[in-house]
Design a protein around this motif. Structure first.
Motif, PDB file in Angstrom:
ATOM      1  N   LYS A 262       0.844  -1.197   0.000  1.00  0.00           N
ATOM      2  CA  LYS A 262       0.000   0.000   0.000  1.00  0.00           C
ATOM      3  C   LYS A 262       0.876   1.242   0.000  1.00  0.00           C
ATOM      4  CE  LYS A 262      -0.462  -0.377   5.024  1.00  0.00           C
ATOM      5  NZ  LYS A 262      -1.392  -0.593   6.157  1.00  0.00           N
ATOM      6  N   VAL A 263       0.344   2.312  -0.593  1.00  0.00           N
ATOM      7  CA  VAL A 263       1.057   3.588  -0.625  1.00  0.00           C
ATOM      8  C   VAL A 263       0.157   4.655  -0.013  1.00  0.00           C
ATOM      9  CG1 VAL A 263       2.380   2.953  -2.677  1.00  0.00           C
ATOM     10  CG2 VAL A 263       0.241   4.257  -2.931  1.00  0.00           C
ATOM     11  N   VAL A 264       0.783   5.751   0.371  1.00  0.00           N
ATOM     12  CA  VAL A 264       0.053   6.870   0.958  1.00  0.00           C
ATOM     13  C   VAL A 264       0.179   8.066   0.020  1.00  0.00           C
ATOM     14  CG1 VAL A 264       2.026   7.784   2.278  1.00  0.00           C
ATOM     15  CG2 VAL A 264      -0.302   8.121   3.139  1.00  0.00           C
ATOM     16  N   GLY A 265      -0.807   8.954   0.040  1.00  0.00           N
ATOM     17  CA  GLY A 265      -0.739  10.149  -0.791  1.00  0.00           C
ATOM     18  C   GLY A 265       0.521  10.946  -0.500  1.00  0.00           C
ATOM     19  N   LEU A 266       1.167  11.449  -1.537  1.00  0.00           N
ATOM     20  CA  LEU A 266       2.460  12.122  -1.366  1.00  0.00           C
ATOM     21  C   LEU A 266       2.370  13.339  -0.463  1.00  0.00           C
ATOM     22  CD1 LEU A 266       3.751  11.890  -5.047  1.00  0.00           C
ATOM     23  CD2 LEU A 266       4.310  10.388  -3.116  1.00  0.00           C
ATOM     24  N   SER A 267       1.278  14.097  -0.562  1.00  0.00           N
ATOM     25  CA  SER A 267       1.149  15.297   0.274  1.00  0.00           C
ATOM     26  C   SER A 267       1.090  14.951   1.750  1.00  0.00           C
ATOM     27  CB  SER A 267      -0.098  16.088  -0.118  1.00  0.00           C
ATOM     28  OG  SER A 267      -1.268  15.384   0.242  1.00  0.00           O
ATOM     29  N   LYS A 268       0.671  13.721   2.053  1.00  0.00           N
ATOM     30  CA  LYS A 268       0.542  13.331   3.459  1.00  0.00           C
ATOM     31  C   LYS A 268       1.900  13.262   4.149  1.00  0.00           C
ATOM     32  CE  LYS A 268      -3.830  12.852   2.714  1.00  0.00           C
ATOM     33  NZ  LYS A 268      -4.727  13.970   3.022  1.00  0.00           N
ATOM     34  N   LEU A 269       2.956  13.001   3.384  1.00  0.00           N
ATOM     35  CA  LEU A 269       4.289  12.969   3.991  1.00  0.00           C
ATOM     36  C   LEU A 269       4.703  14.377   4.421  1.00  0.00           C
ATOM     37  CD1 LEU A 269       6.071  10.405   1.645  1.00  0.00           C
ATOM     38  CD2 LEU A 269       4.897   9.997   3.825  1.00  0.00           C
TER      39      LEU A 269
ATOM     40  N   GLN B  21       3.697   0.255   7.934  1.00  0.00           N
ATOM     41  CA  GLN B  21       4.378  -1.034   8.005  1.00  0.00           C
ATOM     42  C   GLN B  21       5.054  -1.388   6.672  1.00  0.00           C
ATOM     43  OE1 GLN B  21       1.266  -3.685   9.451  1.00  0.00           O
ATOM     44  NE2 GLN B  21       1.656  -3.055  11.554  1.00  0.00           N
ATOM     45  N   PRO B  22       5.906  -0.489   6.183  1.00  0.00           N
ATOM     46  CA  PRO B  22       6.545  -0.704   4.880  1.00  0.00           C
ATOM     47  C   PRO B  22       7.750  -1.639   5.001  1.00  0.00           C
ATOM     48  CG  PRO B  22       7.264   1.362   5.813  1.00  0.00           C
ATOM     49  CD  PRO B  22       6.314   0.768   6.802  1.00  0.00           C
ATOM     50  N   ALA B  23       8.339  -1.933   3.838  1.00  0.00           N
ATOM     51  CA  ALA B  23       9.546  -2.760   3.832  1.00  0.00           C
ATOM     52  C   ALA B  23      10.772  -1.979   4.277  1.00  0.00           C
ATOM     53  CB  ALA B  23       9.761  -3.329   2.430  1.00  0.00           C
ATOM     54  N   GLY B  24      10.688  -0.679   4.280  1.00  0.00           N
ATOM     55  CA  GLY B  24      11.802   0.151   4.744  1.00  0.00           C
ATOM     56  C   GLY B  24      11.362   1.596   4.867  1.00  0.00           C
TER      57      GLY B  24
END
Length: 198
Positions: free
Chosen positions: A106-113, A143-146
């Motif tokens: 899964k990915v998160v919206g870029l602006s959220k970072l 919970q990403p791979a890195g």
């Protein structure tokens, strides 16, 4: 529309009185024309500077997307502006954050970072703690791979007082998962940051 500042609110009145006392402490006349509105302005400004206390920055990461064709390579948002205040002198520090992760389904919206960084930065901080807070929120929610978080900042408390080193840049980093265990992921990360740093 932000709430109007209520000068009659007891908390605001108390805070403005403290600002007024500080002005007098440093030898100013808080009653002179140019300073009459200063306590109100300072308290309003501080509410903006420290608005991060009114939110849980991790909430920005909770809406994710899974329809990404199985994408599982590096995602990095670099050169995120950082504006914060050190908890030791209430002096500003500012610079750039580079935030990266390797998705695990899964990915998160870029602006959220960017919002995540802002949420933690708009508190009294030390750069090391800010780095860890951004990293730990990403690790826990996504919970990403890195995860990799690197901050490069200039600190007013070091540049313009004390040791007075205006060109000094402080770098902090926290890497985990594939960024620690996979040399090629780490190399790609640092190459990208080198091309987009301060």
């Amino acid at each position: 529309m932000p709430n109007e500042f209520d000068v009659n609110d007891p908390k605001n009145k108390e805070a403005m009185a403290h600002v007024k006392a500080l002005l007098a402490h440093f030898g100013e006349d808080p009653e002179r024309e140019g300073l009459l509105e200063t306590p109100k302005r300072v308290v309003k400004a501080f509410e903006e500077y420290f608005s991060g206390y009114k939110e849980d920055p991790s909430e920005h990461l909770k809406k994710t997307f899974e329809e990404v064709e199985g994408y599982d390579e590096l995602v990095m948002v670099s050169d995120i502006d950082v504006h914060s205040h050190c908890e030791h002198h209430l002096a500003p520090f500012f610079g750039k954050a580079h935030v990266a992760y390797i998705p695990n389904g899964k990915v998160v919206g870029l602006s959220k970072l960017g919002r995540l960084v802002d949420g933690f930065a708009k508190r009294l901080q030390v750069q090391e703690k800010l780095t860890m807070q951004v990293h730990n929120a990403m690790e826990e929610v996504l919970q990403p791979a890195g995860v990799a978080v690197i901050l490069q900042c200039k600190h007013s408390c070091m540049c313009y007082r004390g040791v007075k080193k205006p060109d000094a840049v402080t770098t902090t980093s926290k890497l985990s998962g594939a960024f620690l265990n996979n040399p090629s992921s780490r190399l790609e990360l640092f190459q990208l940051i080198h091309n987009h740093g301060l």
